[in-house]
Design a protein around this motif. Structure first.
Motif, PDB file in Angstrom:
ATOM      1  N   THR A 129       0.848  19.525  13.225  1.00 36.64           N
ATOM      2  CA  THR A 129       1.831  18.338  13.167  1.00 36.64           C
ATOM      3  C   THR A 129       1.030  17.403  12.115  1.00 36.64           C
ATOM      4  OG1 THR A 129       0.561  17.374  14.891  1.00 36.64           O
ATOM      5  CG2 THR A 129       2.566  18.074  15.333  1.00 36.64           C
ATOM      6  N   SER A 130       1.690  16.379  11.530  1.00 39.91           N
ATOM      7  CA  SER A 130       1.382  15.686  10.380  1.00 39.91           C
ATOM      8  C   SER A 130       1.660  14.329  10.626  1.00 39.91           C
ATOM      9  CB  SER A 130       1.572  16.134   8.984  1.00 39.91           C
ATOM     10  OG  SER A 130       1.316  15.138   8.218  1.00 39.91           O
ATOM     11  N   ARG A 131       1.163  13.092  10.330  1.00 40.71           N
ATOM     12  CA  ARG A 131       1.533  11.841  10.659  1.00 40.71           C
ATOM     13  C   ARG A 131       1.369  11.153   8.998  1.00 40.71           C
ATOM     14  NH1 ARG A 131       0.743   8.094  15.647  1.00 40.71           N
ATOM     15  NH2 ARG A 131       2.092   9.820  16.470  1.00 40.71           N
ATOM     16  N   ALA A 132       2.124  10.639   8.576  1.00 38.96           N
ATOM     17  CA  ALA A 132       2.053  10.141   7.184  1.00 38.96           C
ATOM     18  C   ALA A 132       1.794   8.292   7.219  1.00 38.96           C
ATOM     19  CB  ALA A 132       3.415  10.154   6.287  1.00 38.96           C
ATOM     20  N   GLU A 133       1.009   7.905   6.493  1.00 35.94           N
ATOM     21  CA  GLU A 133       0.846   6.546   6.685  1.00 35.94           C
ATOM     22  C   GLU A 133       0.639   5.816   5.074  1.00 35.94           C
ATOM     23  OE1 GLU A 133      -2.296   4.362   9.225  1.00 35.94           O
ATOM     24  OE2 GLU A 133      -3.133   4.062   7.474  1.00 35.94           O
ATOM     25  N   ALA A 134       1.227   4.947   4.745  1.00 34.73           N
ATOM     26  CA  ALA A 134       1.174   4.137   3.520  1.00 34.73           C
ATOM     27  C   ALA A 134       0.827   2.869   3.682  1.00 34.73           C
ATOM     28  CB  ALA A 134       2.613   4.066   2.801  1.00 34.73           C
ATOM     29  N   LYS A 135      -0.172   2.322   2.882  1.00 37.50           N
ATOM     30  CA  LYS A 135      -0.468   0.775   3.004  1.00 37.50           C
ATOM     31  C   LYS A 135      -0.130   0.035   1.398  1.00 37.50           C
ATOM     32  CE  LYS A 135      -4.224   0.207   5.328  1.00 37.50           C
ATOM     33  NZ  LYS A 135      -5.808   0.106   5.879  1.00 37.50           N
ATOM     34  N   LEU A 136       0.460  -0.981   1.518  1.00 39.42           N
ATOM     35  CA  LEU A 136       0.397  -1.618   0.330  1.00 39.42           C
ATOM     36  C   LEU A 136      -0.064  -2.932   0.195  1.00 39.42           C
ATOM     37  CD1 LEU A 136       4.326  -0.901  -0.002  1.00 39.42           C
ATOM     38  CD2 LEU A 136       2.443   0.573  -1.163  1.00 39.42           C
ATOM     39  N   THR A 137      -0.709  -3.362  -0.844  1.00 42.32           N
ATOM     40  CA  THR A 137      -1.145  -4.744  -1.212  1.00 42.32           C
ATOM     41  C   THR A 137      -0.107  -5.173  -2.054  1.00 42.32           C
ATOM     42  OG1 THR A 137      -3.316  -4.150  -0.753  1.00 42.32           O
ATOM     43  CG2 THR A 137      -3.029  -6.184  -1.705  1.00 42.32           C
ATOM     44  N   VAL A 138       0.514  -6.428  -1.731  1.00 44.67           N
ATOM     45  CA  VAL A 138       1.639  -6.979  -2.465  1.00 44.67           C
ATOM     46  C   VAL A 138       1.526  -8.370  -2.822  1.00 44.67           C
ATOM     47  CG1 VAL A 138       4.183  -7.231  -2.361  1.00 44.67           C
ATOM     48  CG2 VAL A 138       3.277  -5.210  -1.380  1.00 44.67           C
ATOM     49  N   THR A 139       1.736  -8.646  -3.913  1.00 50.08           N
ATOM     50  CA  THR A 139       1.677 -10.111  -4.472  1.00 50.08           C
ATOM     51  C   THR A 139       3.057 -10.677  -4.429  1.00 50.08           C
ATOM     52  OG1 THR A 139      -0.382  -9.831  -5.809  1.00 50.08           O
ATOM     53  CG2 THR A 139       0.912 -11.813  -6.173  1.00 50.08           C
ATOM     54  N   LEU A 140       3.299 -11.813  -4.017  1.00 49.31           N
ATOM     55  CA  LEU A 140       4.861 -12.365  -3.814  1.00 49.31           C
ATOM     56  C   LEU A 140       4.822 -13.500  -4.723  1.00 49.31           C
ATOM     57  CD1 LEU A 140       5.017 -12.751  -0.057  1.00 49.31           C
ATOM     58  CD2 LEU A 140       5.580 -10.715  -1.424  1.00 49.31           C
ATOM     59  N   TYR A 141       5.809 -13.488  -5.506  1.00 46.93           N
ATOM     60  CA  TYR A 141       5.897 -14.364  -6.733  1.00 46.93           C
ATOM     61  C   TYR A 141       7.503 -15.529  -6.523  1.00 46.93           C
ATOM     62  CZ  TYR A 141       2.765 -11.799  -9.232  1.00 46.93           C
ATOM     63  OH  TYR A 141       1.722 -11.355  -9.770  1.00 46.93           O
ATOM     64  N   ASP A 142       7.252 -16.624  -6.716  1.00 45.75           N
ATOM     65  CA  ASP A 142       8.503 -17.299  -6.417  1.00 45.75           C
ATOM     66  C   ASP A 142       9.554 -17.219  -7.434  1.00 45.75           C
ATOM     67  OD1 ASP A 142       7.120 -19.053  -4.437  1.00 45.75           O
ATOM     68  OD2 ASP A 142       6.155 -20.274  -6.037  1.00 45.75           O
ATOM     69  N   THR A 143       9.216 -16.650  -8.617  1.00 39.22           N
ATOM     70  CA  THR A 143      10.243 -16.483  -9.731  1.00 39.22           C
ATOM     71  C   THR A 143      10.054 -15.038 -10.470  1.00 39.22           C
ATOM     72  OG1 THR A 143       9.273 -17.670 -11.551  1.00 39.22           O
ATOM     73  CG2 THR A 143      10.550 -18.815 -10.242  1.00 39.22           C
ATOM     74  N   VAL A 144      11.105 -14.405 -10.638  1.00 44.04           N
ATOM     75  CA  VAL A 144      10.779 -13.067 -11.383  1.00 44.04           C
ATOM     76  C   VAL A 144      10.400 -13.424 -12.660  1.00 44.04           C
ATOM     77  CG1 VAL A 144      11.965 -10.762 -11.971  1.00 44.04           C
ATOM     78  CG2 VAL A 144      12.365 -11.885 -10.009  1.00 44.04           C
ATOM     79  N   ASP A 145       9.369 -12.977 -13.329  1.00 42.99           N
ATOM     80  CA  ASP A 145       8.688 -12.992 -14.465  1.00 42.99           C
ATOM     81  C   ASP A 145       8.564 -11.789 -15.253  1.00 42.99           C
ATOM     82  OD1 ASP A 145       7.473 -14.134 -16.996  1.00 42.99           O
ATOM     83  OD2 ASP A 145       5.667 -14.504 -16.220  1.00 42.99           O
ATOM     84  N   PRO A 146       9.387 -11.469 -16.102  1.00 42.39           N
ATOM     85  CA  PRO A 146       9.555 -10.259 -16.902  1.00 42.39           C
ATOM     86  C   PRO A 146       8.132  -9.922 -17.568  1.00 42.39           C
ATOM     87  CG  PRO A 146      10.995 -11.491 -17.878  1.00 42.39           C
ATOM     88  CD  PRO A 146      10.336 -12.363 -16.848  1.00 42.39           C
ATOM     89  N   LYS A 147       7.256 -10.837 -17.900  1.00 46.46           N
ATOM     90  CA  LYS A 147       6.158 -10.633 -18.581  1.00 46.46           C
ATOM     91  C   LYS A 147       5.265  -9.935 -17.783  1.00 46.46           C
ATOM     92  CE  LYS A 147       6.885 -14.597 -21.603  1.00 46.46           C
ATOM     93  NZ  LYS A 147       6.360 -15.916 -21.887  1.00 46.46           N
ATOM     94  N   VAL A 148       5.205 -10.279 -16.400  1.00 46.33           N
ATOM     95  CA  VAL A 148       4.395  -9.546 -15.488  1.00 46.33           C
ATOM     96  C   VAL A 148       4.583  -8.137 -15.206  1.00 46.33           C
ATOM     97  CG1 VAL A 148       3.283  -9.590 -13.003  1.00 46.33           C
ATOM     98  CG2 VAL A 148       4.091 -11.762 -14.213  1.00 46.33           C
ATOM     99  N   ASP A 149       3.643  -7.322 -15.649  1.00 50.10           N
ATOM    100  CA  ASP A 149       3.604  -5.969 -15.652  1.00 50.10           C
ATOM    101  C   ASP A 149       3.962  -5.263 -14.218  1.00 50.10           C
ATOM    102  OD1 ASP A 149       4.244  -3.479 -16.707  1.00 50.10           O
ATOM    103  OD2 ASP A 149       1.925  -2.815 -16.341  1.00 50.10           O
ATOM    104  N   GLY A 150       5.017  -4.540 -13.742  1.00 49.66           N
ATOM    105  CA  GLY A 150       5.128  -4.001 -12.460  1.00 49.66           C
ATOM    106  C   GLY A 150       5.841  -4.815 -11.424  1.00 49.66           C
ATOM    107  N   MET A 151       6.256  -6.160 -11.961  1.00 50.25           N
ATOM    108  CA  MET A 151       6.833  -7.043 -10.849  1.00 50.25           C
ATOM    109  C   MET A 151       8.265  -6.349 -10.856  1.00 50.25           C
ATOM    110  SD  MET A 151       8.043 -10.966 -11.038  1.00 50.25           S
ATOM    111  CE  MET A 151       6.231 -11.454 -11.040  1.00 50.25           C
ATOM    112  N   VAL A 152       8.900  -6.434  -9.529  1.00 52.66           N
ATOM    113  CA  VAL A 152      10.435  -6.300  -9.162  1.00 52.66           C
ATOM    114  C   VAL A 152      10.973  -7.483  -8.524  1.00 52.66           C
ATOM    115  CG1 VAL A 152      10.002  -3.741  -9.210  1.00 52.66           C
ATOM    116  CG2 VAL A 152       9.741  -4.979  -7.269  1.00 52.66           C
ATOM    117  N   ALA A 153      12.263  -7.391  -8.668  1.00 53.19           N
ATOM    118  CA  ALA A 153      12.943  -8.459  -7.955  1.00 53.19           C
ATOM    119  C   ALA A 153      13.079  -8.145  -6.649  1.00 53.19           C
ATOM    120  CB  ALA A 153      14.576  -8.678  -8.706  1.00 53.19           C
TER     121      ALA A 153
END
Length: 169
Positions: A129-153
């Protein structure tokens, strides 16, 4: 136990909120010969990542943040391989054959009791059997800035993940 865990990491140097979201999936059966490379394991790892990202986007939406960026991520699977041993009758066993009456089968005769000899065999059956786990460290922004690489709406991410994984929620 499976599901989500989340925690606040506090603001970063620029004052943006950071969170850590972990999703741990349920156990799934995989091929015991090569469990890490089993397609079901890979599917569960992708699912765990998507559901962790979905939860991060939900948190961003609850906090009225317009964008988010995954700073770091990790995917891992906990694989458990077991071997079960069974004592089964031989497939060639003839229940009408009596080795005690046959003079050519003296090695199988035991005076102290019955001899199971060639009539039974040990069989080892592996399972995994297998059990998958994903861990994310996420930064939250007040506005969407297209200059920030990797930011999504946030709204677009929620809509995309709902379309992709909506039945699994």
């Amino acid at each position: 136990a499976f599901g989500y865990t989340e925690r606040d990491l506090g603001p970063d140097a620029a004052g943006h909120s950071k969170i850590e979201v972990t999703y741990r999936g349920d156990r799934v059966k995989v091929d015991p010969r090569n469990p890490r490379d089993d397609f079901r394991n890979k599917i569960e790892l992708d699912k765990a990542y998507d559901l962790a990202l979905w939860r991060a986007a939900e948190i961003a939406s609850e906090r009225h943040k317009a964008g988010l960026k995954v700073e770091s991520d990790s995917k891992n699977s906990d694989v458990e391989v077991q071997r079960h041993t069974y004592y089964r009758p031989s497939p060639f066993y003839d229940p009408y054959f009596d080795p005690y009456d046959d003079p050519f089968w003296p090695p199988y005769h035991r005076p102290g009791g019955p001899d199971f000899g060639p009539m039974y065999r040990f069989e080892e059956i592996p399972s995994a059997t297998s059990r998958a786990e994903a861990k994310l460290t996420v930064t939250l922004y007040d506005t969407v800035d297209p200059k920030v690489d990797g930011m999504v709406a946030t709204d677009a991410t929620l809509a995309q993940l709902k379309a992709k994984r909506g039945a699994e929620m």
